[in-house]
Scaffold this motif. Structure first.
Motif, PDB file in Angstrom:
ATOM      1  N   GLN A  22       9.444   6.114  -5.228  1.00  0.00           N
ATOM      2  CA  GLN A  22       9.076   6.715  -6.519  1.00  0.00           C
ATOM      3  C   GLN A  22       7.998   5.883  -7.230  1.00  0.00           C
ATOM      4  O   GLN A  22       6.980   6.414  -7.668  1.00  0.00           O
ATOM      5  CB  GLN A  22      10.330   6.822  -7.402  1.00  0.00           C
ATOM      6  CG  GLN A  22      10.057   7.437  -8.764  1.00  0.00           C
ATOM      7  CD  GLN A  22      11.324   7.535  -9.612  1.00  0.00           C
ATOM      8  OE1 GLN A  22      12.438   7.460  -9.103  1.00  0.00           O
ATOM      9  NE2 GLN A  22      11.139   7.700 -10.914  1.00  0.00           N
ATOM     10  N   LEU A  23       8.220   4.577  -7.326  1.00  0.00           N
ATOM     11  CA  LEU A  23       7.256   3.726  -8.038  1.00  0.00           C
ATOM     12  C   LEU A  23       5.918   3.691  -7.303  1.00  0.00           C
ATOM     13  O   LEU A  23       4.853   3.674  -7.931  1.00  0.00           O
ATOM     14  CB  LEU A  23       7.811   2.303  -8.210  1.00  0.00           C
ATOM     15  CG  LEU A  23       9.084   2.172  -9.057  1.00  0.00           C
ATOM     16  CD1 LEU A  23       9.466   0.705  -9.213  1.00  0.00           C
ATOM     17  CD2 LEU A  23       8.912   2.783 -10.437  1.00  0.00           C
ATOM     18  N   LEU A  24       5.974   3.676  -5.963  1.00  0.00           N
ATOM     19  CA  LEU A  24       4.714   3.660  -5.187  1.00  0.00           C
ATOM     20  C   LEU A  24       3.890   4.911  -5.474  1.00  0.00           C
ATOM     21  O   LEU A  24       2.661   4.839  -5.598  1.00  0.00           O
ATOM     22  CB  LEU A  24       5.024   3.603  -3.686  1.00  0.00           C
ATOM     23  CG  LEU A  24       5.133   2.229  -3.052  1.00  0.00           C
ATOM     24  CD1 LEU A  24       5.600   2.343  -1.610  1.00  0.00           C
ATOM     25  CD2 LEU A  24       3.807   1.472  -3.127  1.00  0.00           C
ATOM     26  N   SER A  25       4.562   6.065  -5.607  1.00  0.00           N
ATOM     27  CA  SER A  25       3.774   7.281  -5.828  1.00  0.00           C
ATOM     28  C   SER A  25       3.390   7.419  -7.302  1.00  0.00           C
ATOM     29  O   SER A  25       2.278   7.797  -7.620  1.00  0.00           O
ATOM     30  CB  SER A  25       4.494   8.506  -5.261  1.00  0.00           C
ATOM     31  OG  SER A  25       5.314   9.079  -6.223  1.00  0.00           O
ATOM     32  N   GLU A  26       4.288   7.053  -8.217  1.00  0.00           N
ATOM     33  CA  GLU A  26       3.965   7.214  -9.646  1.00  0.00           C
ATOM     34  C   GLU A  26       2.855   6.270 -10.112  1.00  0.00           C
ATOM     35  O   GLU A  26       2.098   6.598 -11.010  1.00  0.00           O
ATOM     36  CB  GLU A  26       5.216   6.970 -10.496  1.00  0.00           C
ATOM     37  CG  GLU A  26       6.163   8.158 -10.484  1.00  0.00           C
ATOM     38  CD  GLU A  26       7.436   7.918 -11.302  1.00  0.00           C
ATOM     39  OE1 GLU A  26       8.284   8.799 -11.293  1.00  0.00           O
ATOM     40  OE2 GLU A  26       7.588   6.831 -11.913  1.00  0.00           O
ATOM     41  N   HIS A  27       2.801   5.077  -9.543  1.00  0.00           N
ATOM     42  CA  HIS A  27       1.843   4.080 -10.037  1.00  0.00           C
ATOM     43  C   HIS A  27       0.760   3.771  -9.001  1.00  0.00           C
ATOM     44  O   HIS A  27       0.207   2.666  -8.990  1.00  0.00           O
ATOM     45  CB  HIS A  27       2.573   2.782 -10.413  1.00  0.00           C
ATOM     46  CG  HIS A  27       3.682   3.011 -11.394  1.00  0.00           C
ATOM     47  ND1 HIS A  27       3.477   3.642 -12.591  1.00  0.00           N
ATOM     48  CD2 HIS A  27       4.999   2.714 -11.342  1.00  0.00           C
ATOM     49  CE1 HIS A  27       4.640   3.726 -13.242  1.00  0.00           C
ATOM     50  NE2 HIS A  27       5.571   3.175 -12.497  1.00  0.00           N
ATOM     51  N   ALA A  28       0.460   4.748  -8.161  1.00  0.00           N
ATOM     52  CA  ALA A  28      -0.456   4.496  -7.039  1.00  0.00           C
ATOM     53  C   ALA A  28      -1.810   3.944  -7.508  1.00  0.00           C
ATOM     54  O   ALA A  28      -2.330   2.981  -6.921  1.00  0.00           O
ATOM     55  CB  ALA A  28      -0.660   5.774  -6.241  1.00  0.00           C
ATOM     56  N   ASP A  29      -2.368   4.513  -8.571  1.00  0.00           N
ATOM     57  CA  ASP A  29      -3.706   4.056  -9.003  1.00  0.00           C
ATOM     58  C   ASP A  29      -3.652   2.646  -9.580  1.00  0.00           C
ATOM     59  O   ASP A  29      -4.514   1.810  -9.294  1.00  0.00           O
ATOM     60  CB  ASP A  29      -4.293   5.041 -10.027  1.00  0.00           C
ATOM     61  CG  ASP A  29      -4.612   6.389  -9.373  1.00  0.00           C
ATOM     62  OD1 ASP A  29      -4.693   6.444  -8.120  1.00  0.00           O
ATOM     63  OD2 ASP A  29      -4.752   7.394 -10.105  1.00  0.00           O
ATOM     64  N   ASP A  30      -2.648   2.393 -10.408  1.00  0.00           N
ATOM     65  CA  ASP A  30      -2.501   1.040 -10.978  1.00  0.00           C
ATOM     66  C   ASP A  30      -2.313   0.016  -9.861  1.00  0.00           C
ATOM     67  O   ASP A  30      -2.902  -1.066  -9.875  1.00  0.00           O
ATOM     68  CB  ASP A  30      -1.273   0.970 -11.886  1.00  0.00           C
ATOM     69  CG  ASP A  30      -1.571   1.534 -13.269  1.00  0.00           C
ATOM     70  OD1 ASP A  30      -2.756   1.544 -13.654  1.00  0.00           O
ATOM     71  OD2 ASP A  30      -0.627   1.988 -13.938  1.00  0.00           O
ATOM     72  N   LEU A  31      -1.448   0.358  -8.912  1.00  0.00           N
ATOM     73  CA  LEU A  31      -1.179  -0.583  -7.816  1.00  0.00           C
ATOM     74  C   LEU A  31      -2.449  -0.852  -7.013  1.00  0.00           C
ATOM     75  O   LEU A  31      -2.734  -2.003  -6.648  1.00  0.00           O
ATOM     76  CB  LEU A  31      -0.067  -0.049  -6.902  1.00  0.00           C
ATOM     77  CG  LEU A  31       1.330  -0.021  -7.537  1.00  0.00           C
ATOM     78  CD1 LEU A  31       2.311   0.778  -6.688  1.00  0.00           C
ATOM     79  CD2 LEU A  31       1.854  -1.445  -7.733  1.00  0.00           C
ATOM     80  N   ALA A  32      -3.236   0.198  -6.780  1.00  0.00           N
ATOM     81  CA  ALA A  32      -4.483   0.020  -6.024  1.00  0.00           C
ATOM     82  C   ALA A  32      -5.422  -0.925  -6.778  1.00  0.00           C
ATOM     83  O   ALA A  32      -6.043  -1.815  -6.181  1.00  0.00           O
ATOM     84  CB  ALA A  32      -5.155   1.375  -5.804  1.00  0.00           C
ATOM     85  N   ALA A  33      -5.481  -0.766  -8.096  1.00  0.00           N
ATOM     86  CA  ALA A  33      -6.363  -1.630  -8.892  1.00  0.00           C
ATOM     87  C   ALA A  33      -5.864  -3.072  -8.865  1.00  0.00           C
ATOM     88  O   ALA A  33      -6.649  -4.018  -8.822  1.00  0.00           O
ATOM     89  CB  ALA A  33      -6.422  -1.114 -10.325  1.00  0.00           C
TER      90      ALA A  33
END
Ligand code: HSE
Length: 430
Positions: A22-33
């Motif tokens: 869930q967290l990987l998909s919800e925060h994908a853009d933040d995590l990528a940055a």
């Protein structure tokens, strides 16, 4: 500018795994940055393919876990399946294939962490496991990294939420152990088989991991003295209350005077004004005492899918950054190779409840048993019940073996009807 993608494989998809997805998909853009690469959950290994998994595309599910850890295209592996095997073999294979791993598996780390640490070293990959101890609370990295310049002397913690919930209910509502356990089960804290929690196995695994990191030595679950809370009664809790204490299940790891490691899990009385006494319900908290830093306390949620997933994601970001920018995280070290002290050598205070005959000379005889074994009494409280009385003795600091000899002598005395309970006392003046 396009950035690269790091492919992540996950072993297990229960509460914590679903939270991670869930967290990987919800925060994908933040995590990528934050990472400098996109993190793509590319494969999830489960035992039962038929079960629906929230937040996971069914197309990436597989029940072939061996093939998953051998897939060339996966960069990083998360393990949230638990248990020793097949988790150990799968993680060892993943590392041998050059993949960094993040695991929440306390049982495996406490039983055979050495094999995993050695593999990480040998294959030049990261092994991170923040979620294995105290769920969401950042604790292992502070101990392993932030405190690497200090000398940790003692760790005192509440690292099991289920037992802390039970003891909180017993303290605040006067509930029996059995009723409080039922409440914990109904709320989903306790498992259908609550043994690992209530008998202290879960806390002992966490204590072993903490002690190894804190004291730069090899410590396994077998090195931890363990006692659970299933024998704690409403009378014990009431007796603690009468002296303004609470009962908590504590994990304790400390250096002895001769520089060995004493590591144990057991219920203990804590003064109500101790910071750990205020930790209620299913929360965890860990108190760390270090020579230069002094006292530190870490507090938060020690269980639950999403909170624990926060710790897994923090580790995932760290190991992914190393893939992007190079380098590896800090290693465990066992250079100090400290010996483990036995429980008989541990020094603490004790709270002992005795049922005795209420006759002249009884108090003197009981005091004599303590004196004979070199255990100094701090306080004695007596409550009469007709010809019988309950004596509550609190000792000064004494060595465990001397206390055990005292208790055995008390049990052999006719005037002592019953040694109702012996509980250690921590957190006060010694
Ligand atoms: N069963 C544990 C607890 C959570 O009650 O704290 C996982 O370690």
């Amino acid at each position: 500018m396009s950035i690269r993608t790091l492919k992540v494989g996950m072993l297990g998809c229960g509460n914590v795994g679903s939270g991670v997805a869930q967290l990987l998909s919800e925060h994908a853009d933040d995590l990528a940055a934050r990472v400098g690469a996109r993190l793509e959950l590319a494969a999830v290994g489960v035992r039962d393919l038929a079960r629906a998994r929230a937040h996971v595309d069914p197309a990436i599910l597989t029940d072939d876990l061996e093939s998953l850890v051998n897939r060339e295209d996966l960069d990083l592996i998360i393990e949230v399946m638990g248990g020793v095997e097949p988790a150990r073999s799968l993680l060892l294979a993943a590392m041998a294939n050059g993949k960094s791993v993040v695991t929440a598996n306390k049982t495996l780390l406490a039983e055979d962490g050495i094999a995993l640490y050695d593999a990480a070293e040998k294959f030049g990959v990261d092994l991170y496991y923040e979620a294995s101890v105290a769920g969401a609370i950042p604790l292992l990295r502070p101990v392993r990294e932030s405190m690497a310049g200090d000398q940790i002397e003692r760790i005192l913690g509440i690292v099991n939420g289920t037992t802390n919930y039970i003891l909180t209910r017993m303290d605040e509502a006067g509930t029996s152990f059995a009723d409080a356990l039922k409440e914990a089960t109904d709320l989903g804290y306790a498992e259908a088989d609550p043994t690992a929690d209530i008998e202290g196995f879960d806390a002992a695994a966490k204590a072993a991991i903490l002690a190894g990191l804190a004291f730069h030595s090899r410590v396994t679950a077998l090195d931890v003295y363990r006692e659970g809370i299933s024998h704690i009664t409403a009378d014990d809790v009431a007796s603690a209350k009468a002296m303004d204490h609470v009962v908590k299940l504590l994990a304790i790891a400390e250096l002895t005077a001769d520089d060995r490691v004493s590591v144990r899990v057991h219920p203990a009385l804590l003064p109500r004004n101790h910071p750990l006494a205020a930790v209620r319900e299913a929360y965890n908290a860990v108190f760390v005492e270090a020579r230069a830093a002094g006292e530190l306390m870490f507090y938060g949620r020690g269980a639950g899918g999403i909170p624990t997933a926060s710790a897994v994601l923090g580790d995932l970001v760290a190991v992914a950054r190393h893939r992007v920018f190079g380098g590896l995280g800090s290693r465990e070290s066992d250079y100090a190779a400290r010996q483990i002290a036995t429980i008989g050598e541990a020094t603490t205070r004790y709270h002992i409840r005795l049922d005795v005959a209420d006759l002249p000379g009884v108090l003197a005889a009981v005091a004599q048993a303590f004196a004979h074994n070199g255990v100094s009494i701090q306080t004695v409280r007596q409550e009469g019940h007709g010809n019988e009385a309950e004596l509550v003795v609190v000792t000064h600091s004494a060595i465990e073996s001397a206390l055990a000899a005292t208790v055995s002598q008390l049990r052999s005395m006719d005037i002592v009807r019953n040694v109702a309970s012996v509980i250690r006392v921590e957190g006060g003046n010694r």
